[in-house]
Design a protein around this motif. Structure first.
Motif, PDB file in Angstrom:
ATOM      1  N   ASN A   1       5.513  44.713  10.649  1.00  0.00           N
ATOM      2  CA  ASN A   1       5.309  46.699  10.813  1.00  0.00           C
ATOM      3  C   ASN A   1       4.447  47.117  10.631  1.00  0.00           C
ATOM      4  OD1 ASN A   1       8.227  47.495  11.495  1.00  0.00           O
ATOM      5  ND2 ASN A   1       8.929  45.807  10.275  1.00  0.00           N
ATOM      6  N   VAL A   2       3.738  47.935  11.358  1.00  0.00           N
ATOM      7  CA  VAL A   2       2.459  48.679  10.818  1.00  0.00           C
ATOM      8  C   VAL A   2       2.728  49.939  11.192  1.00  0.00           C
ATOM      9  CG1 VAL A   2       0.425  48.476  12.018  1.00  0.00           C
ATOM     10  CG2 VAL A   2       0.993  46.782  12.120  1.00  0.00           C
ATOM     11  N   GLN A   3       2.115  50.173  10.193  1.00  0.00           N
ATOM     12  CA  GLN A   3       2.746  52.216  10.323  1.00  0.00           C
ATOM     13  C   GLN A   3       1.696  52.171   9.439  1.00  0.00           C
ATOM     14  OE1 GLN A   3       5.943  52.551   6.903  1.00  0.00           O
ATOM     15  NE2 GLN A   3       4.021  53.337   6.398  1.00  0.00           N
ATOM     16  N   ASP A   4       1.155  54.481  10.474  1.00  0.00           N
ATOM     17  CA  ASP A   4       0.589  54.963   9.639  1.00  0.00           C
ATOM     18  C   ASP A   4       0.687  55.680   8.092  1.00  0.00           C
ATOM     19  OD1 ASP A   4      -2.205  55.112  11.701  1.00  0.00           O
ATOM     20  OD2 ASP A   4       0.449  56.384  13.310  1.00  0.00           O
ATOM     21  N   SER A   5      -0.400  55.519   7.245  1.00  0.00           N
ATOM     22  CA  SER A   5      -0.532  56.141   5.858  1.00  0.00           C
ATOM     23  C   SER A   5       0.473  56.750   6.239  1.00  0.00           C
ATOM     24  CB  SER A   5      -1.549  56.058   5.316  1.00  0.00           C
ATOM     25  OG  SER A   5      -1.158  56.813   3.961  1.00  0.00           O
TER      26      SER A   5
ATOM     27  N   SER B   1       1.300  54.069  -2.019  1.00  0.00           N
ATOM     28  CA  SER B   1      -0.715  54.119  -1.930  1.00  0.00           C
ATOM     29  C   SER B   1      -1.081  53.120  -2.128  1.00  0.00           C
ATOM     30  CB  SER B   1      -1.963  54.987  -1.675  1.00  0.00           C
ATOM     31  OG  SER B   1      -2.696  55.099  -2.180  1.00  0.00           O
ATOM     32  N   ASN B   2      -1.876  51.380  -0.815  1.00  0.00           N
ATOM     33  CA  ASN B   2      -2.312  50.471  -1.389  1.00  0.00           C
ATOM     34  C   ASN B   2      -4.184  50.667  -2.019  1.00  0.00           C
ATOM     35  OD1 ASN B   2      -4.035  51.624   0.874  1.00  0.00           O
ATOM     36  ND2 ASN B   2      -3.260  49.423   1.852  1.00  0.00           N
ATOM     37  N   GLY B   3      -4.690  52.235  -1.940  1.00  0.00           N
ATOM     38  CA  GLY B   3      -5.152  52.760  -2.353  1.00  0.00           C
ATOM     39  C   GLY B   3      -6.500  52.673  -1.415  1.00  0.00           C
ATOM     40  N   TYR B   4      -6.407  51.767  -0.039  1.00  0.00           N
ATOM     41  CA  TYR B   4      -7.441  51.712   0.717  1.00  0.00           C
ATOM     42  C   TYR B   4      -7.034  52.290   2.418  1.00  0.00           C
ATOM     43  CZ  TYR B   4      -9.279  47.223  -1.576  1.00  0.00           C
ATOM     44  OH  TYR B   4      -9.965  47.049  -3.468  1.00  0.00           O
ATOM     45  N   GLU B   5      -6.678  53.597   2.185  1.00  0.00           N
ATOM     46  CA  GLU B   5      -6.654  54.123   3.733  1.00  0.00           C
ATOM     47  C   GLU B   5      -7.518  54.544   4.410  1.00  0.00           C
ATOM     48  OE1 GLU B   5      -4.417  55.470   0.631  1.00  0.00           O
ATOM     49  OE2 GLU B   5      -2.788  54.539   0.264  1.00  0.00           O
ATOM     50  N   LEU B   6      -8.024  54.916   3.618  1.00  0.00           N
ATOM     51  CA  LEU B   6      -9.527  55.454   4.353  1.00  0.00           C
ATOM     52  C   LEU B   6     -10.838  54.529   4.472  1.00  0.00           C
ATOM     53  CD1 LEU B   6     -11.443  59.146   3.045  1.00  0.00           C
ATOM     54  CD2 LEU B   6     -12.439  56.502   3.635  1.00  0.00           C
TER      55      LEU B   6
END
Ligand SMILES: Cc1cc2nc3c(=O)[nH]c(=O)nc-3n(C[C@H](O)[C@H](O)[C@H](O)COP(=O)(O)OP(=O)(O)OC[C@H]3O[C@@H](n4cnc5c(N)ncnc54)[C@H](O)[C@@H]3O)c2cc1C
Length: 617
Positions: A200-204, A405-410
């Motif tokens: 599974n892959v998703q947008d933040s 949040s993994n903190g690595y979105e941006l």
């Protein structure tokens, strides 16, 4: 079994196991006193990490009437707790001793790049490697990136038979593994993504902090284009990473692939020429059993070779430490041993089994069966950051951090300047970016000095296409003793100057309003009154750098004449019935985080193994 060898079933402490091994089992094992089981399997997979999970599932569903043993040294993922599941728990989970191998890299002195008459130190540091069902996909940062077309075309350029590894072929496998949940994907997105795989892959689902949104604006003003799909037509630009999550929670390859593999129940033909236990207690109906037997806390020691065919190096099984003693399991006539232990351990396992560099094996009293450069091509992504304090209270505090949040979105991808200057607009448009940039509120680098006291902003640069190459070697023939890991970070000048260029851009970003004005951002670790010389930069980079925990390449897939250890079908040179399938096989490091490429490799490997299995008489 003598009682003095009996270990408490619950004993999980490596140091105790290691001592026990040293004191008694090793000696008895050499004397061939260990428990014989009559276990035969079509495939023995060593390591239930990213690759092992995908491989087990794909083999069991594609080849009828087989059984598979999966050995995993770490605990089962029933022990994966809420913190590991929660993306915001990522920064702490990979440091726990319960689920990590506890490796450290070696201190390394090397000539300075800027002034080769001087010596500089790369200090060794902890090197995260997961030891748990699901492997590193159970502890990683969940960023879903696949790399660039050129990465895989480079793999394919090694010879006509390597064509199966070009981007077109790899894309098919990436899509087969992926289950992307982007809402209303357009046609362009659909071309590059899969929607029916088990990963599974998703947008933040997380709204970025306001301070991060301002970084978007600044980057845009500097001329960095927007990109809403880093895995699509091009990688360069600024946008948000997609993540391996489901409904805002971590989603590992064990969740997707191993769970599904365990659902498979085989009906065995009575003529099957070997005995099989009933690993999951389905013995009521003797003809049926769960076809994948997963053993956790099962540490593979080495390969068992057919001593009657000494010169051919035919693998016939594996020896492993489980439940307090040494066991052995064998493969059926058409079977294979497949090593999926990850880039450090797969190399170590081969070397312990007599396959590797002659000198290192001989100095550890290991008989050389096949001389190969195992462990020599250790590739890694160095990373370094510029950290800053932010004066607006509570703007990045944990209370604001979303569970998901993994903190690595941006993220941002661009090319750095090889002379160490701030990249120009041209660099931002380059279609072979070598820098992956994250802006986050995770405390890294010099910011660690004051945990919890400050609001922190971290601009992290990762060198995605480094030139320096490390290596690893055995320290001992004892399987429980860690190998020596030499990363050789910044051994090559272009790595140092490319990092310098990217960090200069980070400092430039921090100077821009509204960061410098509204947010009162102040960088840490720089003397603002003094111009940084190249020498200062080198010192800073060597002091602050960490790795991305992306080791790969140690069992290189390449022609033997080009330093390869395995061929294009992932079979180990000079052996039979033996393959390696994981991140160690990458000939060169792709410009991305490595979970997705590793899963892709495992999916492709399953097709190669299936073909070969069906072609065997
Ligand atoms: C802290 C961290 C953050 C990361 N962040 C990201 C990210 O955000 N995105 C991304 O794409 N990638 C990320 N990665 C990298 C990525 O997760 C790994 O590259 C990938 O999972 C490697 O897969 P693998 O199958 O090669 O090895 P692993 O997943 O490491 O699996 C190997 C398995 O084999 C087992 N094993 C080893 N030796 C033995 C033995 N002798 N006997 C039995 N079992 C054994 C191990 O315990 C392990 O479970 C990160 C990695 C780490 C550690």
């Amino acid at each position: 079994m003598p009682s003095d060898l009996k270990l408490d079933k619950e004993l999980k402490d490596d140091a105790e196991i290691r001592n026990l091994w040293l004191e008694s089992i090793h000696i008895r094992d050499q004397q061939q006193i260990f428990k014989k089981t009559n276990e035969f399997y079509d495939f023995i997979i060593v390591g239930a990490g990213t690759a092992g999970c995908v491989l087990a599932r794909e083999l069991i569903y594609n080849i009828p009437n087989i059984n598979i043993l999966v050995l995993e040294a770490g605990p089962p993922n029933t022990q994966v707790n809420d913190i590991m599941r929660s993306p915001c728990g990522f920064p702490s989970v990979h440091r726990t001793s319960e689920t990590d191998w506890g490796y450290s890299t070696e201190d390394q002195k090397m000539p300075s790049i800027v002034d080769p008459t001087k010596e500089v130190l790369n200090k060794g540091y902890p090197y995260a490697r997961a030891k748990v069902i699901g492997g590193c996909s159970t502890v990683n940062a969940m960023v879903y990136i696949r790399g660039q077309k050129a990465d895989y075309d480079l793999w394919a350029a090694q010879g006509p038979e390597y064509k199966i590894w070009d981007y077109e072929h790899c894309l098919e496998a990436f899509k087969a593994v992926e289950n992307n949940s982007r809402k209303s994907p357009d046609e362009k997105f659909k071309k590059y993504h899969g929607f029916n795989g088990l990963l599974n892959v998703q947008d933040s689902s997380n709204d970025n902090y306001d301070i991060l949104k301002d970084i978007y604006k600044i980057a845009n003003n500097l001329g960095i284009p927007h990109n809403n799909d880093f895995n699509g037509v091009r990688q360069n630009g600024l946008g948000e990473h997609q993540c391996t999550m489901k409904d805002g929670k971590r989603f590992s390859l064990a969740d997707g692939y191993l769970t599904d593999a365990l659902k498979k129940v085989e009906t065995y033909p009575p003529s099957k020429p070997f005995e099989i236990g009933s690993p999951h207690g389905l013995s009521d109906d003797a003809a049926k059993f769960v076809a994948v037997n997963v053993k956790s806390f099962a540490h593979m020691l080495n390969i068992i070779w057919d001593e009657e065919k000494k010169d051919e190096n035919v693998a016939i099984g594996v020896k492993y430490f489980y439940d307090g003693r040494v066991h052995e399991s064998f493969i059926a006539p058409k079977g294979e041993v497949i090593i999926c232990g990850g880039a450090i351990n797969s190399a170590q396992i081969l070397m312990l089994s007599g396959i590797g560099p002659k000198n290192n094996l001989e100095e550890n009293n290991i008989k050389v069966r096949k001389e190969l450069p195992v462990g020599r091509n250790l590739l890694e992504h160095p990373s370094c950051c510029v950290s800053a304090k932010v004066s607006v209270p509570n703007c990045t505090s944990a209370s604001q951090l979303h569970y998901s949040s993994n903190g690595y979105e941006l993220g941002m991808f661009y090319k750095s300047d090889i002379d160490g200057k701030i990249p120009s607009q041209e660099h931002f448009l380059d279609e072979r970016p070598n820098i992956q940039f994250y802006a986050n509120t995770v405390k890294l680098g010099l910011a660690i000095a004051e945990p919890g006291k400050n609001e922190i902003l971290t601009l992290l640069s990762v060198l995605n296409l480094p030139s320096s190459v490390g290596h690893l070697e055995l320290r001992s023939s004892n399987p429980f003793i860690h190998p020596k890991i030499f990363l050789n970070l910044y051994e090559k000048p272009d790595d140092l100057y490319n990092m310098m260029s990217s960090l200069k851009l980070s400092r430039e970003i921090l100077k821009q309003p509204p960061l410098s004005t509204v947010w009162g951002v102040k960088e840490i670790g720089f003397d603002t009154d003094k111009e940084m010389s190249d020498e200062d930069w080198e010192q800073y980079i060597r002091k602050v750098s960490i790795t991305s925990s992306h080791p790969c390449g140690t069992v290189k897939m390449a022609p033997e004449s080009q330093g390869g250890c395995i061929n294009h079908r992932l079979q180990v040179y000079g052996t039979k019935n033996l393959r390696v399938v994981d991140a160690s096989i990458f000939p060169t490091i792709p410009a991305c985080n490595l979970n997705a490429p590793t899963a892709m490799v495992a999916w492709k490997a399953s097709r190669l193994i299936e073909e070969d299995y069906k072609n065997k008489a």
